[in-house]
Design a protein around this motif. Structure first.
Motif, PDB file in Angstrom:
ATOM      1  N   GLY A 135       0.747  -1.396   0.093  1.00  0.00           N
ATOM      2  CA  GLY A 135      -0.057   0.023  -0.137  1.00  0.00           C
ATOM      3  C   GLY A 135       0.705   1.238   0.172  1.00  0.00           C
ATOM      4  N   ILE A 136       1.885   1.219   0.799  1.00  0.00           N
ATOM      5  CA  ILE A 136       2.822   2.440   0.808  1.00  0.00           C
ATOM      6  C   ILE A 136       3.523   2.579  -0.397  1.00  0.00           C
ATOM      7  CG2 ILE A 136       4.903   3.403   1.956  1.00  0.00           C
ATOM      8  CD1 ILE A 136       4.123   2.167   4.645  1.00  0.00           C
ATOM      9  N   PHE A 141       4.116   5.891  -5.636  1.00  0.00           N
ATOM     10  CA  PHE A 141       3.767   5.800  -7.367  1.00  0.00           C
ATOM     11  C   PHE A 141       2.498   7.014  -7.545  1.00  0.00           C
ATOM     12  CE2 PHE A 141       6.420   2.113  -7.632  1.00  0.00           C
ATOM     13  CZ  PHE A 141       7.075   2.377  -8.676  1.00  0.00           C
ATOM     14  N   GLN A 142       1.765   6.815  -6.858  1.00  0.00           N
ATOM     15  CA  GLN A 142       0.570   7.844  -6.979  1.00  0.00           C
ATOM     16  C   GLN A 142       0.917   9.358  -6.536  1.00  0.00           C
ATOM     17  OE1 GLN A 142      -2.624   6.577  -4.356  1.00  0.00           O
ATOM     18  NE2 GLN A 142      -3.610   5.245  -6.052  1.00  0.00           N
ATOM     19  N   HIS A 147       9.027   9.069 -10.795  1.00  0.00           N
ATOM     20  CA  HIS A 147       9.912   9.661 -10.316  1.00  0.00           C
ATOM     21  C   HIS A 147      10.215   8.999  -8.936  1.00  0.00           C
ATOM     22  CE1 HIS A 147      12.661  12.919  -9.229  1.00  0.00           C
ATOM     23  NE2 HIS A 147      12.007  13.144  -7.985  1.00  0.00           N
ATOM     24  N   PHE A 148       9.140   8.212  -8.359  1.00  0.00           N
ATOM     25  CA  PHE A 148       9.477   7.539  -7.094  1.00  0.00           C
ATOM     26  C   PHE A 148      10.498   6.522  -7.181  1.00  0.00           C
ATOM     27  CE2 PHE A 148       8.564   3.446  -4.825  1.00  0.00           C
ATOM     28  CZ  PHE A 148       8.506   4.084  -3.508  1.00  0.00           C
ATOM     29  N   LEU A 149      10.953   6.057  -8.469  1.00  0.00           N
ATOM     30  CA  LEU A 149      11.988   5.225  -8.765  1.00  0.00           C
ATOM     31  C   LEU A 149      13.482   5.905  -8.433  1.00  0.00           C
ATOM     32  CD1 LEU A 149      11.066   3.466 -11.736  1.00  0.00           C
ATOM     33  CD2 LEU A 149      10.862   2.784  -9.730  1.00  0.00           C
ATOM     34  N   SER A 150      13.380   6.880  -8.313  1.00  0.00           N
ATOM     35  CA  SER A 150      14.585   7.908  -7.952  1.00  0.00           C
ATOM     36  C   SER A 150      15.080   7.681  -6.327  1.00  0.00           C
ATOM     37  CB  SER A 150      14.496   9.427  -8.084  1.00  0.00           C
ATOM     38  OG  SER A 150      13.323   9.966  -7.287  1.00  0.00           O
ATOM     39  N   ALA A 253       8.114   7.543   1.188  1.00  0.00           N
ATOM     40  CA  ALA A 253       7.386   7.265  -0.270  1.00  0.00           C
ATOM     41  C   ALA A 253       6.973   8.485  -0.774  1.00  0.00           C
ATOM     42  CB  ALA A 253       6.405   6.412  -0.169  1.00  0.00           C
ATOM     43  N   ILE A 254       6.410   9.635  -0.005  1.00  0.00           N
ATOM     44  CA  ILE A 254       5.870  10.637  -0.620  1.00  0.00           C
ATOM     45  C   ILE A 254       7.044  11.710  -0.920  1.00  0.00           C
ATOM     46  CG2 ILE A 254       4.310  12.726   0.224  1.00  0.00           C
ATOM     47  CD1 ILE A 254       2.786  10.646   1.851  1.00  0.00           C
TER      48      ILE A 254
END
Length: 272
Positions: A135-136, A141-142, A147-150, A253-254
Motif C-alpha cells: 500500500g505504501i 507511485f501515486q 519519479h518514485f524510482l529515484s 514514499a511521498i
C-alpha cells in the motif's frame, strides 16, 4: 512419568472447521477465530461511539477512548510525514488509526488466559506487513509517478557506484516489510514463551506441598507478575512502534529522501 508440556504448545494452530478442496486447505482455525473476535471488538467499540448519531459534546467512556486513540495516532502522522498540508495528512490518519487499533487489540487479546496470540505467528505478521508495504509503495507511485524510482538512487551518487547503490537501496526497501513482520512475531512469541516457562516453574514449586518450596515460590511468582506487566507494555509498545514506522515509510514514499524534520525547519524559517 508425566510429560512436561512445551511452552510452544500455546502457539499450535488447530483446525476448528476443516475445509479441503482437492489439495488445498481452507480450514477455519483458531487464529481465524481470534482475528474475527478482534475485528468484532473494534467494530463494537465504534458502534458504542456512533450508535446515537455520532459523538457528543460531553464524551462518554467509549468516545473518550476513541478520541484518545485518534490523537495518539495523529501526533506521529504530523511529526513524521512532511511536505503535505494538514488536510492531506488527515486523509492518512483514519487508515493508520485502524491499523493501530487492530494491532493493539490483537496484541492485548493474546494476554487473556486461554486465548490465542495471533501476532505470534510469522506468516500472519508477514502478511500484514507486506500488505502495508504494498500500500505504501502504491501511494509513492501515486504521489510521484515514475519519479518514485529515484528513491533508490539519491542525488549526487557517482555513476560507477549507481548500480550497486540501487541494488542496496532496493534490498533495504524490500526488507522493511520483512523486518516489520519479524520484529512483531519475535517480540510476542519470546514474551509469551518466557511467561509460560516461569509460570510453569512457579506452579510446580507451589505444588510441592513443602513449606520451603512454598516460600521459595514467591521469587518466581513475583518474576511472573513483573514479566506479565512487561509483556503488557510490549503489546502496547509494538502497536505504537508499528504506527511510527508506517508514518516514516509513508514520508519516504511521498517525499523520497527528504526527512519530515526538513519541512518543519523550512516552515519555521518561513514564519520568521
Amino acid at each position: 512419568m508425566v510429560p512436561i508440556p512445551s511452552p510452544l504448545e500455546q502457539f499450535t494452530i488447530l483446525p476448528l472447521i476443516p475445509i479441503q478442496i482437492g489439495n488445498l486447505y481452507f480450514s477455519f482455525t483458531n487464529p481465524s477465530l481470534f482475528m474475527l473476535l478482534t475485528l468484532s471488538l473494534v467494530l463494537l467499540l465504534l458502534h458504542f461511539v456512533t450508535k446515537k448519531g455520532g459523538g457528543t459534546s460531553v464524551p462518554n467512556v467509549w468516545q473518550s477512548l476513541v478520541e484518545l486513540i485518534y490523537d495518539f495516532v495523529l501526533n506521529p502522522v504530523n511529526e513524521q510525514i512532511g511536505g503535505l498540508s494538514g488536510n492531506v495528512k488527515q486523509k492518512f490518519s483514519p487508515r493508520i488509526s485502524v491499523t493501530f487499533t487492530f494491532s493493539l487489540f490483537r496484541n492485548l487479546q493474546g494476554m487473556i488466559p486461554y486465548s490465542f496470540t495471533v501476532t505470534s505467528h510469522f506468516l500472519i505478521t508477514l502478511g500484514l506487513s507486506f500488505s502495508i508495504f504494498i500500500g505504501i509503495t502504491i501511494v509513492g507511485f501515486q504521489r510521484n509517478g515514475l519519479h518514485f524510482l529515484s528513491f533508490f538512487l539519491p542525488a549526487g551518487v557517482p555513476l560507477p557506484l549507481a548500480p550497486f547503490l540501487v541494488l542496496l537501496e532496493l534490498i533495504s526497501h524490500c526488507f522493511r516489510a520483512l523486518s516489520s513482520g519479524i520484529r512483531l512475531f519475535a517480540n510476542m512469541m519470546a514474551g509469551h514463551s518466557s511467561v509460560k516457562i516461569l509460570s510453569g516453574f512457579a506452579w510446580t514449586m507451589l505444588c510441592m506441598h513443602d513449606l520451603l518450596y512454598f516460600i521459595g515460590d514467591l521469587g518466581p511468582l513475583f518474576i511472573v507478575l513483573a514479566l506479565t506487566g512487561l509483556e503488557l507494555g510490549v503489546a502496547i509498545l509494538q502497536a505504537h512502534v508499528s504506527t511510527i514506522l508506517i508514518c516514516i515509510y509513508l514520508n519516504d514514499a511521498i517525499n523520497l529522501h527528504q526527512s519530515a524534520y526538513f519541512f518543519i525547519i523550512e516552515q519555521k524559517r518561513g514564519s520568521l
